[in-house]
Design a protein around this motif. Structure first.
Motif, PDB file in Angstrom:
ATOM      1  N   SER A  23       0.843  -1.192   0.000  1.00 21.04           N
ATOM      2  CA  SER A  23       0.000   0.000   0.000  1.00 21.04           C
ATOM      3  C   SER A  23       0.878   1.241   0.000  1.00 21.04           C
ATOM      4  N   VAL A  24       0.237   2.407  -0.036  1.00 16.85           N
ATOM      5  CA  VAL A  24       0.973   3.633   0.220  1.00 16.85           C
ATOM      6  C   VAL A  24       1.611   3.512   1.600  1.00 16.85           C
ATOM      7  N   SER A  25       2.670   4.255   1.814  1.00 22.78           N
ATOM      8  CA  SER A  25       3.464   4.101   3.035  1.00 22.78           C
ATOM      9  C   SER A  25       2.665   4.450   4.290  1.00 22.78           C
ATOM     10  N   THR A  26       2.852   3.621   5.315  1.00 25.23           N
ATOM     11  CA  THR A  26       2.195   3.840   6.596  1.00 25.23           C
ATOM     12  C   THR A  26       3.187   4.143   7.713  1.00 25.23           C
ATOM     13  N   PHE A  27       4.487   4.038   7.398  1.00 26.95           N
ATOM     14  CA  PHE A  27       5.510   4.326   8.399  1.00 26.95           C
ATOM     15  C   PHE A  27       6.853   4.512   7.712  1.00 26.95           C
ATOM     16  N   ALA A  28       7.706   5.358   8.299  1.00 29.34           N
ATOM     17  CA  ALA A  28       9.066   5.551   7.811  1.00 29.34           C
ATOM     18  C   ALA A  28      10.027   5.230   8.935  1.00 29.34           C
ATOM     19  N   SER A  29      10.951   4.319   8.668  1.00 29.21           N
ATOM     20  CA  SER A  29      11.870   3.861   9.697  1.00 29.21           C
ATOM     21  C   SER A  29      13.279   3.817   9.134  1.00 29.21           C
ATOM     22  N   GLN A  30      14.238   3.345   9.926  1.00 30.13           N
ATOM     23  CA  GLN A  30      15.580   3.109   9.417  1.00 30.13           C
ATOM     24  C   GLN A  30      16.231   2.001  10.235  1.00 30.13           C
ATOM     25  N   PRO A  31      17.083   1.204   9.603  1.00 34.64           N
ATOM     26  CA  PRO A  31      17.758   0.117  10.323  1.00 34.64           C
ATOM     27  C   PRO A  31      18.666   0.669  11.415  1.00 34.64           C
ATOM     28  N   ALA A  32      18.821  -0.090  12.489  1.00 30.78           N
ATOM     29  CA  ALA A  32      19.681   0.330  13.592  1.00 30.78           C
ATOM     30  C   ALA A  32      20.197  -0.902  14.330  1.00 30.78           C
ATOM     31  N   TRP A  33      21.225  -0.690  15.112  1.00 25.45           N
ATOM     32  CA  TRP A  33      21.771  -1.742  15.977  1.00 25.45           C
ATOM     33  C   TRP A  33      21.351  -1.464  17.415  1.00 25.45           C
ATOM     34  N   LEU A  34      20.866  -2.487  18.110  1.00 26.48           N
ATOM     35  CA  LEU A  34      20.580  -2.404  19.537  1.00 26.48           C
ATOM     36  C   LEU A  34      21.574  -3.289  20.267  1.00 26.48           C
ATOM     37  N   THR A  35      22.115  -2.796  21.357  1.00 24.34           N
ATOM     38  CA  THR A  35      23.090  -3.580  22.118  1.00 24.34           C
ATOM     39  C   THR A  35      22.885  -3.349  23.605  1.00 24.34           C
ATOM     40  N   MET A  36      23.626  -4.057  24.430  1.00 26.34           N
ATOM     41  CA  MET A  36      23.549  -3.876  25.868  1.00 26.34           C
ATOM     42  C   MET A  36      24.436  -2.694  26.262  1.00 26.34           C
ATOM     43  N   ALA A  37      23.942  -1.853  27.144  1.00 25.56           N
ATOM     44  CA  ALA A  37      24.717  -0.691  27.574  1.00 25.56           C
ATOM     45  C   ALA A  37      26.054  -1.106  28.163  1.00 25.56           C
ATOM     46  N   ALA A  38      26.074  -2.233  28.836  1.00 29.57           N
ATOM     47  CA  ALA A  38      27.299  -2.703  29.486  1.00 29.57           C
ATOM     48  C   ALA A  38      28.360  -3.161  28.497  1.00 29.57           C
ATOM     49  N   SER A  39      27.990  -3.329  27.232  1.00 27.68           N
ATOM     50  CA  SER A  39      28.944  -3.823  26.239  1.00 27.68           C
ATOM     51  C   SER A  39      30.021  -2.797  25.902  1.00 27.68           C
ATOM     52  N   GLY A  40      29.698  -1.519  26.088  1.00 30.21           N
ATOM     53  CA  GLY A  40      30.640  -0.475  25.753  1.00 30.21           C
ATOM     54  C   GLY A  40      30.725  -0.166  24.273  1.00 30.21           C
ATOM     55  N   LEU A  41      29.931  -0.839  23.446  1.00 28.75           N
ATOM     56  CA  LEU A  41      29.943  -0.594  22.009  1.00 28.75           C
ATOM     57  C   LEU A  41      29.303   0.762  21.705  1.00 28.75           C
ATOM     58  N   LYS A  42      29.892   1.502  20.767  1.00 37.42           N
ATOM     59  CA  LYS A  42      29.373   2.808  20.400  1.00 37.42           C
ATOM     60  C   LYS A  42      28.903   2.867  18.945  1.00 37.42           C
ATOM     61  N   SER A  43      29.534   2.070  18.075  1.00 34.13           N
ATOM     62  CA  SER A  43      29.181   2.052  16.653  1.00 34.13           C
ATOM     63  C   SER A  43      29.487   0.683  16.082  1.00 34.13           C
ATOM     64  N   ALA A  44      29.065   0.464  14.841  1.00 34.80           N
ATOM     65  CA  ALA A  44      29.302  -0.836  14.196  1.00 34.80           C
ATOM     66  C   ALA A  44      30.793  -1.145  14.105  1.00 34.80           C
ATOM     67  N   ALA A  45      31.617  -0.122  13.994  1.00 33.68           N
ATOM     68  CA  ALA A  45      33.069  -0.339  13.892  1.00 33.68           C
ATOM     69  C   ALA A  45      33.642  -1.041  15.116  1.00 33.68           C
ATOM     70  N   ASP A  46      32.947  -0.942  16.249  1.00 36.11           N
ATOM     71  CA  ASP A  46      33.423  -1.583  17.480  1.00 36.11           C
ATOM     72  C   ASP A  46      33.099  -3.069  17.540  1.00 36.11           C
ATOM     73  N   MET A  47      32.345  -3.576  16.562  1.00 37.10           N
ATOM     74  CA  MET A  47      31.869  -4.966  16.636  1.00 37.10           C
ATOM     75  C   MET A  47      32.688  -5.933  15.792  1.00 37.10           C
ATOM     76  N   LYS A  48      33.829  -5.544  15.336  1.00 41.79           N
ATOM     77  CA  LYS A  48      34.633  -6.369  14.438  1.00 41.79           C
ATOM     78  C   LYS A  48      34.816  -7.781  14.990  1.00 41.79           C
ATOM     79  N   GLY A  49      34.434  -8.776  14.159  1.00 36.17           N
ATOM     80  CA  GLY A  49      34.592 -10.172  14.516  1.00 36.17           C
ATOM     81  C   GLY A  49      33.564 -10.719  15.489  1.00 36.17           C
ATOM     82  N   LYS A  50      32.599  -9.900  15.908  1.00 36.28           N
ATOM     83  CA  LYS A  50      31.617 -10.341  16.906  1.00 36.28           C
ATOM     84  C   LYS A  50      30.408 -11.024  16.270  1.00 36.28           C
ATOM     85  N   THR A  51      29.682 -11.750  17.092  1.00 31.58           N
ATOM     86  CA  THR A  51      28.431 -12.383  16.668  1.00 31.58           C
ATOM     87  C   THR A  51      27.289 -11.386  16.836  1.00 31.58           C
ATOM     88  N   VAL A  52      26.510 -11.212  15.788  1.00 31.33           N
ATOM     89  CA  VAL A  52      25.331 -10.344  15.842  1.00 31.33           C
ATOM     90  C   VAL A  52      24.125 -11.152  15.365  1.00 31.33           C
TER      91      VAL A  52
END
Length: 293
Positions: A118-147
């Motif tokens: 149908s015509v659009s009903t929502f506009a979104s964008q992909p994002a990463w969710l992580t645990m605050a305790a992980s210390g990750l700030k961006s995708a660059a910090d996840m090198k070699g990790k399991t997602v």
């Protein structure tokens, strides 16, 4: 396309009694029923409430469609609610098990090869969710990790593309649905979960301790959601689009949006605090189903 032009182009209401109504409308007329696909954990679009019955923004939009179809038919229509997930939602539309998916599905050029939106009903964008305790700030910090990503989601290809483009060497695991993906994140089996920001916001808000979860800072392109149905049925699309355009013109669409995105919602009465963004405001003012990729 301006709203007035959109509505004037759709002034000829397609009656269910028309001789060539199209396969979906013919099926609804014949059976006096409609099958709505719903998701069990796509908050706030379509999910199970406290009584384990499906509720949500997209289901409210589909209720308006049912009212329109009942008016065309002149009698009540039986509504069959069918649970779907990321993997089977398109096949179930293609084989006629459901007439329309009232979930949280983004349109794309690839998906438009298989189904219609149908015509659009929502506009979104992909994002990463992580645990605050992980210390990750961006995708660059996840090198070699399991997602983790949800099987059948657009996020699968997006995560793979990010991993390759940025040389991250991510171990990308696919869970069966959003609930399982979220569990993998919160149980420590995945460093991050990629999905559209609003779906992640819903899972975060409904979690036991939302403050333990954070979004990474990476910006990605917008995606547009719509109600999804059979590719080979332009007449049904006309009807769906006309209903949505009418809701947008009257202000009822915005009222429904506010009910689910900026107000307390069941089962925990959490407020997602997700005001309508400019991209969706533009689509409400001028309904469109266009996608960029």
């Amino acid at each position: 396309m301006k709203l007035t032009a959109f509505l004037s182009a759709a002034v000829t209401v397609l009656s269910l009694s028309a001789a060539q109504a199209g396969p979906t409308l013919d099926r609804i007329k014949s059976s006096k029923s409609i099958s709505l696909g719903y998701r069990e954990a796509s908050i706030p679009f379509s999910y199970l409430g406290a009584d384990q019955k499906p509720i949500g923004f997209s289901l409210d939009l589909c209720k308006s469609l049912v009212k329109r179809l009942e008016a065309d038919l002149g009698e009540k229509i039986t509504v069959n609610l069918v649970p779907v997930n990321s993997s089977n939602r398109i096949p179930l539309i293609q084989n006629g098990t459901i007439d329309i998916e009232c979930g949280g599905t983004s349109s794309s050029k690839k998906r438009l090869e298989q189904v219609m939106f149908s015509v659009s009903t929502f506009a979104s964008q992909p994002a990463w969710l992580t645990m605050a305790a992980s210390g990750l700030k961006s995708a660059a910090d996840m090198k070699g990790k399991t997602v983790v990503v949800t099987q059948g989601s657009n996020a699968v290809g997006i995560a793979q593309g990010i991993s390759q483009k940025e040389g991250l060497g991510l171990n990308i695991v696919q869970a069966k649905d959003h609930a399982e993906s979220f569990l993998m994140l919160t149980s420590g089996r995945a460093a991050a979960f990629m999905e559209d920001d609003i779906l992640l916001a819903g899972l975060k808000a409904q979690s036991r301790d939302p403050e333990t979860l954070v979004f990474l800072s990476d910006p990605y392109p917008k995606t547009f959601y719509g109600l999804m149905f059979s590719k080979d049925d332009p007449e049904f699309k006309k009807t769906v689009d006309q209903v949505l355009a009418g809701l947008m013109a009257s202000g009822d669409f915005t009222t429904t949006y506010d009910k689910w995105f900026v107000s307390p919602i069941p089962p925990k009465n959490m407020n997602l605090n997700f005001p309508m963004n400019e991209a969706l405001k533009q689509r409400v003012a001028a309904p469109s189903d266009l996608v960029d990729y």
